[in-house]
Scaffold this motif. Structure first.
Motif, mmCIF file in Angstrom:
data_model
loop_
_atom_site.group_PDB
_atom_site.id
_atom_site.type_symbol
_atom_site.label_atom_id
_atom_site.label_comp_id
_atom_site.label_asym_id
_atom_site.label_seq_id
_atom_site.Cartn_x
_atom_site.Cartn_y
_atom_site.Cartn_z
ATOM 1 N N MET A 144 0.716 -1.127 -0.041
ATOM 2 C CA MET A 144 0.000 0.061 0.010
ATOM 3 C C MET A 144 0.869 1.117 0.200
ATOM 4 O O MET A 144 2.107 1.124 0.559
ATOM 5 C CB MET A 144 -0.993 -0.045 1.186
ATOM 6 C CG MET A 144 -0.340 0.328 2.452
ATOM 7 S SD MET A 144 -1.269 0.523 4.063
ATOM 8 C CE MET A 144 -1.984 2.199 3.531
ATOM 9 N N VAL A 145 0.430 2.317 -0.436
ATOM 10 C CA VAL A 145 1.107 3.522 -0.649
ATOM 11 C C VAL A 145 0.556 4.500 0.756
ATOM 12 O O VAL A 145 -0.771 4.680 0.594
ATOM 13 C CB VAL A 145 1.101 4.152 -2.051
ATOM 14 C CG1 VAL A 145 1.577 5.435 -2.001
ATOM 15 C CG2 VAL A 145 1.257 3.423 -3.155
ATOM 16 N N LEU A 146 1.377 5.087 1.443
ATOM 17 C CA LEU A 146 0.969 6.070 2.489
ATOM 18 C C LEU A 146 0.664 7.463 1.896
ATOM 19 O O LEU A 146 1.099 7.524 0.830
ATOM 20 C CB LEU A 146 2.015 5.841 3.512
ATOM 21 C CG LEU A 146 2.237 4.653 4.190
ATOM 22 C CD1 LEU A 146 3.556 4.608 5.129
ATOM 23 C CD2 LEU A 146 1.209 4.099 4.873
ATOM 24 N N ALA A 147 0.275 8.265 2.663
ATOM 25 C CA ALA A 147 0.051 9.719 2.401
ATOM 26 C C ALA A 147 1.237 10.343 1.903
ATOM 27 O O ALA A 147 1.211 11.376 1.194
ATOM 28 C CB ALA A 147 -0.773 10.245 3.506
ATOM 29 N N LYS B 268 3.507 8.995 0.428
ATOM 30 C CA LYS B 268 4.185 8.482 -0.872
ATOM 31 C C LYS B 268 5.101 7.224 -0.932
ATOM 32 O O LYS B 268 5.337 6.614 -1.624
ATOM 33 C CB LYS B 268 4.714 9.326 -2.023
ATOM 34 C CG LYS B 268 3.549 10.580 -2.488
ATOM 35 C CD LYS B 268 2.298 10.277 -2.896
ATOM 36 C CE LYS B 268 1.753 11.244 -3.480
ATOM 37 N NZ LYS B 268 0.284 10.938 -3.007
ATOM 38 N N LEU B 269 5.425 7.038 0.451
ATOM 39 C CA LEU B 269 6.164 5.814 0.812
ATOM 40 C C LEU B 269 5.258 4.850 0.831
ATOM 41 O O LEU B 269 3.859 4.661 1.316
ATOM 42 C CB LEU B 269 6.749 5.799 2.204
ATOM 43 C CG LEU B 269 7.711 6.991 2.460
ATOM 44 C CD1 LEU B 269 8.283 7.231 3.882
ATOM 45 C CD2 LEU B 269 8.923 6.968 1.224
ATOM 46 N N HIS B 270 5.648 3.386 0.578
ATOM 47 C CA HIS B 270 5.253 2.058 0.848
ATOM 48 C C HIS B 270 5.220 1.569 2.095
ATOM 49 O O HIS B 270 6.270 1.589 2.644
ATOM 50 C CB HIS B 270 5.696 1.164 -0.466
ATOM 51 C CG HIS B 270 5.314 1.616 -1.747
ATOM 52 N ND1 HIS B 270 4.295 1.176 -2.697
ATOM 53 C CD2 HIS B 270 6.220 2.618 -2.449
ATOM 54 C CE1 HIS B 270 4.539 1.912 -3.744
ATOM 55 N NE2 HIS B 270 5.810 2.504 -3.829
ATOM 56 N N ALA B 271 4.214 0.710 2.530
ATOM 57 C CA ALA B 271 4.160 0.131 3.535
ATOM 58 C C ALA B 271 3.364 -1.063 3.429
ATOM 59 O O ALA B 271 2.490 -1.161 2.570
ATOM 60 C CB ALA B 271 3.411 0.858 4.730
ATOM 61 N N SER B 272 3.790 -2.254 4.186
ATOM 62 C CA SER B 272 2.788 -3.585 4.223
ATOM 63 C C SER B 272 2.893 -4.308 5.509
ATOM 64 O O SER B 272 3.442 -3.454 6.548
ATOM 65 C CB SER B 272 3.596 -4.507 3.256
ATOM 66 O OG SER B 272 5.074 -4.861 3.560
ATOM 67 N N VAL B 273 2.216 -5.400 5.621
ATOM 68 C CA VAL B 273 2.116 -6.062 7.095
ATOM 69 C C VAL B 273 3.632 -6.162 7.524
ATOM 70 O O VAL B 273 4.447 -6.624 7.071
ATOM 71 C CB VAL B 273 1.432 -7.365 6.824
ATOM 72 C CG1 VAL B 273 1.437 -8.104 8.002
ATOM 73 C CG2 VAL B 273 0.048 -7.105 6.205
ATOM 74 N N GLY B 274 3.536 -5.902 9.039
ATOM 75 C CA GLY B 274 4.937 -5.954 9.450
ATOM 76 C C GLY B 274 5.759 -4.735 9.674
ATOM 77 O O GLY B 274 6.613 -4.537 10.525
ATOM 78 N N ASP B 275 5.428 -3.648 8.876
ATOM 79 C CA ASP B 275 6.035 -2.345 9.056
ATOM 80 C C ASP B 275 5.569 -1.585 10.230
ATOM 81 O O ASP B 275 4.276 -1.779 10.520
ATOM 82 C CB ASP B 275 5.782 -1.659 7.608
ATOM 83 C CG ASP B 275 6.674 -2.038 6.409
ATOM 84 O OD1 ASP B 275 7.467 -2.826 6.616
ATOM 85 O OD2 ASP B 275 6.353 -1.757 5.382
ATOM 86 N N ASP C 236 -10.214 -1.054 1.500
ATOM 87 C CA ASP C 236 -10.456 0.484 1.237
ATOM 88 C C ASP C 236 -9.058 1.240 1.300
ATOM 89 O O ASP C 236 -9.205 2.556 1.313
ATOM 90 C CB ASP C 236 -11.514 1.095 2.179
ATOM 91 C CG ASP C 236 -11.268 1.047 3.571
ATOM 92 O OD1 ASP C 236 -9.955 0.621 3.943
ATOM 93 O OD2 ASP C 236 -11.936 1.529 4.372
ATOM 94 N N GLY C 237 -7.878 0.672 1.635
ATOM 95 C CA GLY C 237 -6.663 1.403 1.620
ATOM 96 C C GLY C 237 -6.471 1.736 3.114
ATOM 97 O O GLY C 237 -5.368 2.090 3.317
ATOM 98 N N GLY C 238 -7.262 1.479 4.254
ATOM 99 C CA GLY C 238 -6.946 1.528 5.534
ATOM 100 C C GLY C 238 -6.105 0.296 5.870
ATOM 101 O O GLY C 238 -5.678 -0.586 5.231
ATOM 102 N N VAL C 239 -5.616 0.388 7.037
ATOM 103 C CA VAL C 239 -5.046 -0.592 7.741
ATOM 104 C C VAL C 239 -5.486 -1.003 9.177
ATOM 105 O O VAL C 239 -6.119 -0.217 9.948
ATOM 106 C CB VAL C 239 -3.620 -0.045 8.098
ATOM 107 C CG1 VAL C 239 -2.834 -0.208 6.690
ATOM 108 C CG2 VAL C 239 -3.300 0.856 8.913
ATOM 109 N N LYS C 240 -5.286 -2.107 9.614
ATOM 110 C CA LYS C 240 -5.471 -2.763 11.021
ATOM 111 C C LYS C 240 -3.900 -2.599 11.532
ATOM 112 O O LYS C 240 -3.111 -3.253 10.788
ATOM 113 C CB LYS C 240 -6.013 -3.908 11.244
ATOM 114 C CG LYS C 240 -7.495 -3.751 10.678
ATOM 115 C CD LYS C 240 -8.220 -4.881 11.450
ATOM 116 C CE LYS C 240 -9.680 -4.793 11.168
ATOM 117 N NZ LYS C 240 -10.452 -5.585 11.869
ATOM 118 N N PRO D 215 -7.825 4.723 8.970
ATOM 119 C CA PRO D 215 -8.379 5.149 7.567
ATOM 120 C C PRO D 215 -7.188 5.480 6.669
ATOM 121 O O PRO D 215 -6.128 5.631 7.018
ATOM 122 C CB PRO D 215 -9.287 6.383 7.882
ATOM 123 C CG PRO D 215 -8.708 6.962 9.115
ATOM 124 C CD PRO D 215 -8.152 5.823 9.887
ATOM 125 N N ALA D 216 -7.531 5.320 5.321
ATOM 126 C CA ALA D 216 -6.552 5.232 4.185
ATOM 127 C C ALA D 216 -6.061 6.859 4.209
ATOM 128 O O ALA D 216 -6.888 7.629 5.032
ATOM 129 C CB ALA D 216 -7.247 5.172 2.974
#
Length: 64
Positions: free
Chosen positions: A1-4, A6-13, A46-50, A63-64
């Protein structure tokens, strides 16, 4: 996913919130605050994360 930012993040980050949000509770007496750190546990459709709050261990939906 792309954060606000513009960096990328994924599970575990590890991520850090940048705004207070009193509507997203972290327990009875706390809420999402600027500077709190979380580990992403799930990316939502929806682009958000848990994410797990690093101090309390509680899971919140951001929220995203």
């Amino acid at each position: 996913m792309v954060l606000a930012d513009k960096l990328h993040a994924s599970v575990g980050d590890t991520i850090r919130t940048r705004k207070n949000n009193r509507r997203i509770r972290i327990g009875r007496n706390d809420f999402v605050r600027n500077g709190y750190r979380y580990t992403i546990t799930e990316v939502l459709a929806d682009g958000g994360v848990k994410a797990r709050h690093l101090r309390s261990g509680r899971i919140v939906s951001l929220p995203a």
